[in-house]
Design an enzyme around this catalytic site. Structure first.
Site, mmCIF file in Angstrom:
data_model
loop_
_atom_site.group_PDB
_atom_site.id
_atom_site.type_symbol
_atom_site.label_atom_id
_atom_site.label_comp_id
_atom_site.label_asym_id
_atom_site.label_seq_id
_atom_site.Cartn_x
_atom_site.Cartn_y
_atom_site.Cartn_z
ATOM 1 N N HIS A 313 0.857 -1.188 0.000
ATOM 2 C CA HIS A 313 0.000 0.000 0.000
ATOM 3 C C HIS A 313 0.892 1.237 0.000
ATOM 4 O O HIS A 313 1.931 1.257 0.649
ATOM 5 C CB HIS A 313 -0.914 0.029 1.243
ATOM 6 C CG HIS A 313 -2.078 0.948 1.080
ATOM 7 N ND1 HIS A 313 -1.993 2.295 1.306
ATOM 8 C CD2 HIS A 313 -3.351 0.706 0.668
ATOM 9 C CE1 HIS A 313 -3.162 2.849 1.060
ATOM 10 N NE2 HIS A 313 -4.020 1.917 0.670
ATOM 11 N N ASP A 372 -7.928 -5.235 -0.103
ATOM 12 C CA ASP A 372 -8.420 -6.111 -1.179
ATOM 13 C C ASP A 372 -8.058 -7.577 -0.979
ATOM 14 O O ASP A 372 -8.531 -8.429 -1.736
ATOM 15 C CB ASP A 372 -7.843 -5.629 -2.523
ATOM 16 C CG ASP A 372 -8.432 -4.285 -2.913
ATOM 17 O OD1 ASP A 372 -7.666 -3.345 -3.184
ATOM 18 O OD2 ASP A 372 -9.670 -4.166 -2.886
HETATM 19 C C1 SDX Z 1 -6.218 0.030 -3.011
HETATM 20 O O1 SDX Z 1 -4.420 4.609 -2.225
HETATM 21 C C2 SDX Z 1 -5.380 3.976 -1.580
HETATM 22 O O2 SDX Z 1 -5.783 4.348 -0.503
HETATM 23 C C3 SDX Z 1 -5.932 2.749 -2.317
HETATM 24 C C4 SDX Z 1 -6.947 1.919 -1.533
HETATM 25 C C5 SDX Z 1 -8.239 2.685 -1.300
HETATM 26 O O3 SDX Z 1 -8.969 2.318 -0.348
HETATM 27 O O4 SDX Z 1 -8.554 3.568 -2.114
HETATM 28 O O5 SDX Z 1 -6.410 1.530 -0.286
HETATM 29 C C6 SDX Z 1 -7.367 0.672 -2.320
HETATM 30 O O6 SDX Z 1 -5.970 0.366 -4.152
HETATM 31 C C7 SDX Z 1 -5.361 -0.951 -2.263
HETATM 32 C C8 SDX Z 1 -4.133 -1.468 -3.107
HETATM 33 C C9 SDX Z 1 -4.620 -2.593 -4.012
HETATM 34 N N1 SDX Z 1 -3.575 -2.954 -4.970
HETATM 35 C C10 SDX Z 1 -2.911 -4.158 -4.877
HETATM 36 O O7 SDX Z 1 -3.088 -4.974 -3.969
HETATM 37 C C11 SDX Z 1 -1.964 -4.429 -6.052
HETATM 38 C C12 SDX Z 1 -0.614 -4.952 -5.511
HETATM 39 N N2 SDX Z 1 0.055 -3.855 -4.813
HETATM 40 C C13 SDX Z 1 0.977 -3.052 -5.533
HETATM 41 O O8 SDX Z 1 0.768 -2.893 -6.891
HETATM 42 C C14 SDX Z 1 1.487 -1.840 -4.759
HETATM 43 O O9 SDX Z 1 1.795 -2.271 -3.505
HETATM 44 C C15 SDX Z 1 0.580 -0.629 -4.655
HETATM 45 C C16 SDX Z 1 0.101 -0.163 -6.002
HETATM 46 C C17 SDX Z 1 -0.594 -0.925 -3.800
HETATM 47 C C18 SDX Z 1 1.387 0.483 -3.983
HETATM 48 O O10 SDX Z 1 2.343 0.893 -4.916
HETATM 49 P P1 SDX Z 1 3.513 1.930 -4.509
HETATM 50 O O11 SDX Z 1 3.225 2.611 -3.229
HETATM 51 O O12 SDX Z 1 3.787 2.763 -5.714
HETATM 52 O O13 SDX Z 1 4.716 0.993 -4.203
HETATM 53 P P2 SDX Z 1 5.757 0.554 -5.280
HETATM 54 O O14 SDX Z 1 5.065 0.014 -6.483
HETATM 55 O O15 SDX Z 1 6.739 1.679 -5.457
HETATM 56 O O16 SDX Z 1 6.459 -0.662 -4.535
HETATM 57 C C19 SDX Z 1 7.507 -0.439 -3.617
HETATM 58 C C20 SDX Z 1 8.387 -1.695 -3.737
HETATM 59 C C21 SDX Z 1 8.764 -2.013 -5.196
HETATM 60 O O17 SDX Z 1 9.985 -2.703 -5.161
HETATM 61 P P3 SDX Z 1 11.345 -1.823 -5.494
HETATM 62 O O18 SDX Z 1 11.107 -1.144 -6.832
HETATM 63 O O19 SDX Z 1 11.477 -0.853 -4.349
HETATM 64 O O20 SDX Z 1 12.450 -2.874 -5.545
HETATM 65 O O21 SDX Z 1 7.630 -2.836 -3.273
HETATM 66 C C22 SDX Z 1 7.435 -3.726 -4.353
HETATM 67 C C23 SDX Z 1 7.708 -2.978 -5.647
HETATM 68 O O22 SDX Z 1 8.153 -3.845 -6.666
HETATM 69 N N3 SDX Z 1 6.029 -4.144 -4.285
HETATM 70 C C24 SDX Z 1 5.591 -5.393 -4.462
HETATM 71 C C25 SDX Z 1 4.203 -5.335 -4.249
HETATM 72 N N4 SDX Z 1 3.844 -4.087 -3.964
HETATM 73 C C26 SDX Z 1 4.974 -3.343 -3.988
HETATM 74 N N5 SDX Z 1 6.241 -6.533 -4.779
HETATM 75 C C27 SDX Z 1 5.471 -7.637 -4.878
HETATM 76 N N6 SDX Z 1 4.131 -7.674 -4.679
HETATM 77 C C28 SDX Z 1 3.469 -6.541 -4.365
HETATM 78 N N7 SDX Z 1 2.158 -6.561 -4.175
#
Ligand code: SDX
Length: 431
Positions: A313, A372
């Site tokens: 998140h 989720d």
């Molecule tokens: C919702 O914003 C809100 O409030 C949203 C929400 C709401 O109520 O409105 O809470 C609802 O959208 C919840 C999130 C649902 N999405 C997912 O579950 C999809 C999987 N999660 C990711 O795509 C990600 O964690 C996000 C999109 C939720 C957050 O993305 P960020 O904050 O931009 O984090 P990032 O992509 O920069 O990740 C940071 C690191 C990265 O690695 P590095 O580049 O630092 O090496 O963490 C890794 C990412 O690759 N990473 C993951 C991961 N999520 C982040 N690696 C594996 N699996 C994951 N799920």
């Protein structure tokens, strides 16, 4: 809003200027950089808005480190425990929990607005039977402005209030209509003798061939309680991507139905509200506990686009309080709903969470289950099809979207949102 100042100095030009440091009621202070370009000829750069506040708002507060989520100051666990979704909708939209009489008036008005214009049915029937329900939602909600010309003077607070009530009332009716269309079943009208969540279940699952019996006999109260809980937990979440989309669209003065349709489009993405559908598909792909390590490795592999859906998140870096509440509710719902005592996918999800939370990568990157990760387990137990999961999120988040829309439209001096950029293209050149 208390103010201190912060001095920014450009060491390469020696230019410096003071900027206001603004503090809200609680939370991280912000630097007001609105005069940065004028004072120092600079822009800020913050792709993804990791450190950028887009507005002032009194609706929802999140503390990502402490896992705190407040709607108008009330902790989410208290609201989840003590309120119905429409009580929370009134709180978000109007700022306070209503008295019994005011809540009754609010719910009566929601019921009055629930009916759809009959001509919308041919619009819905125009979709191919296998259209994704989120594609239908974007189209149908956007078309509401074609059906409701009246009450669209956005400078009139009463017109804004009626538009907000219409969307809150009609979203579950449209959602259920999309589902009925997809299975070729007749459309079911909302009923004034049923509550918001009872109505939704009735519009989704009642059959004209079904002998009429009263609601206590065929709408399971366990399902109604679970829906109220899930809708409350999904109702609002500060300036998330879809809410920010609604705000940006609304800043142009576009009609509210088009702005909410834009929010629905943003919510559909798998990185946002589309994650609940993606979690179920992921759990079904993993299939068995022994395959968990392979998928955890895939999620950690930078060369593999696979991510552990429902994990991570932008704001919560310790735990998502909503996931904690939903995990607990899964036990109660699966126990309480006849025939769903044991769901292998729930067992698998619990094992997957355990495995991930003990993995160095997830610990180091602070990746925890988000809202989720478990919600789909309950939707599945309620017989909601997987492709309707994000539609469920849409119904709930409509309360948040219209609340933010009302808040920003009431704010004097609203200006169009128009970010700048770092230009990386060609310098001026001749053909
Ligand atoms: C919702 O914003 C809100 O409030 C949203 C929400 C709401 O109520 O409105 O809470 C609802 O959208 C919840 C999130 C649902 N999405 C997912 O579950 C999809 C999987 N999660 C990711 O795509 C990600 O964690 C996000 C999109 C939720 C957050 O993305 P960020 O904050 O931009 O984090 P990032 O992509 O920069 O990740 C940071 C690191 C990265 O690695 P590095 O580049 O630092 O090496 O963490 C890794 C990412 O690759 N990473 C993951 C991961 N999520 C982040 N690696 C594996 N699996 C994951 N799920």
């Amino acid at each position: 809003m208390t103010e201190e100042t912060l001095t920014i100095r450009n060491n390469s030009t020696g230019k410096e200027a003071d900027f206001s440091l603004l503090k809200g009621t609680i939370g991280t202070p912000v630097i007001d950089v609105s005069s940065l370009n004028k004072k120092m000829g600079l822009f800020t750069y913050d792709p993804g808005f990791m450190s950028t506040s887009s507005c002032k708002s009194a609706i929802t507060y999140i503390d990502g480190e402490k896992g705190v989520l407040l709607y108008r100051g009330y902790p989410i666990d208290q609201l989840a425990e003590k309120c119905s979704f429409l009580e929370v909708a009134h709180l978000l939209m109007n700022g306070e929990l209503a008295s019994d009489s005011k809540q009754a008036e609010f719910e009566h008005e929601v019921g009055q607005h629930a009916m759809l214009h009959e001509a919308m049915r041919s619009f819905i029937d125009g979709f191919h039977y296998d259209a994704h329900p989120m594609a239908m939602m974007v189209g149908i909600v956007g078309s509401l402005s074609a059906f409701y010309h009246s009450e669209l003077d956005m400078n009139d607070p009463e017109h804004r209030r009626i538009s907000a009530m219409r969307m809150l009332a009609k979203m579950p009716v449209i959602a259920a209509a999309c589902y009925r269309h997809s299975i070729g079943f007749p459309f079911v009208y909302p009923r004034s003798d049923l509550s918001y969540c009872e109505n939704f279940l009735n519009m989704m699952f009642s059959l004209p061939s079904q002998k009429y019996i009263d609601k206590d006999n065929y709408i399971d109260p366990v399902a109604v309680k679970a829906l109220n809980l899930l809708f409350i937990l999904h109702a609002d979440h500060e300036q998330n991507a879809s809410t920010s989309t609604v705000r940006l669209a609304s800043s142009t003065g576009a009609n509210p139905y088009a702005c909410i349709a834009a929010g629905i489009g943003a919510l559909w993405g798998p990185a946002h509200g589309g994650a609940n559908e993606a979690v179920l598909s992921m759990l079904e792909e993993i299939g068995t506990v022994d395959r968990i390590p392979m998928f955890i490795e895939k999620a950690k592999d930078k060369n593999d686009p696979f991510r552990l859906m429902g994990f991570g998140h932008r704001v919560y870096k310790n735990f998502d309080p909503r996931a904690t509440i939903i995990r607990k509710a899964c036990y109660e719902v699966l126990e309480g709903l006849a025939g769903s005592e044991k769901d292998p996918l729930f067992e698998l999800a619990l094992e997957l969470e355990k495995y991930a939370l003990n993995d160095e990568y997830f610990i180091e990157k602070k990746l925890y289950p988000n809202v989720d990760f478990y919600s789909g387990i309950i939707y599945k137990a309620l017989n909601i099809p997987v492709d309707m999961f994000t539609v469920m999120f849409t119904i709930a988040r409509t309360a948040g979207w219209v609340s933010h829309w009302l808040e920003m439209m009431a704010e004097p001096g609203q200006r169009i949102g128009r970010p700048r950029q770092i230009y990386t293209g060609h310098d001026i050149r001749n053909i």
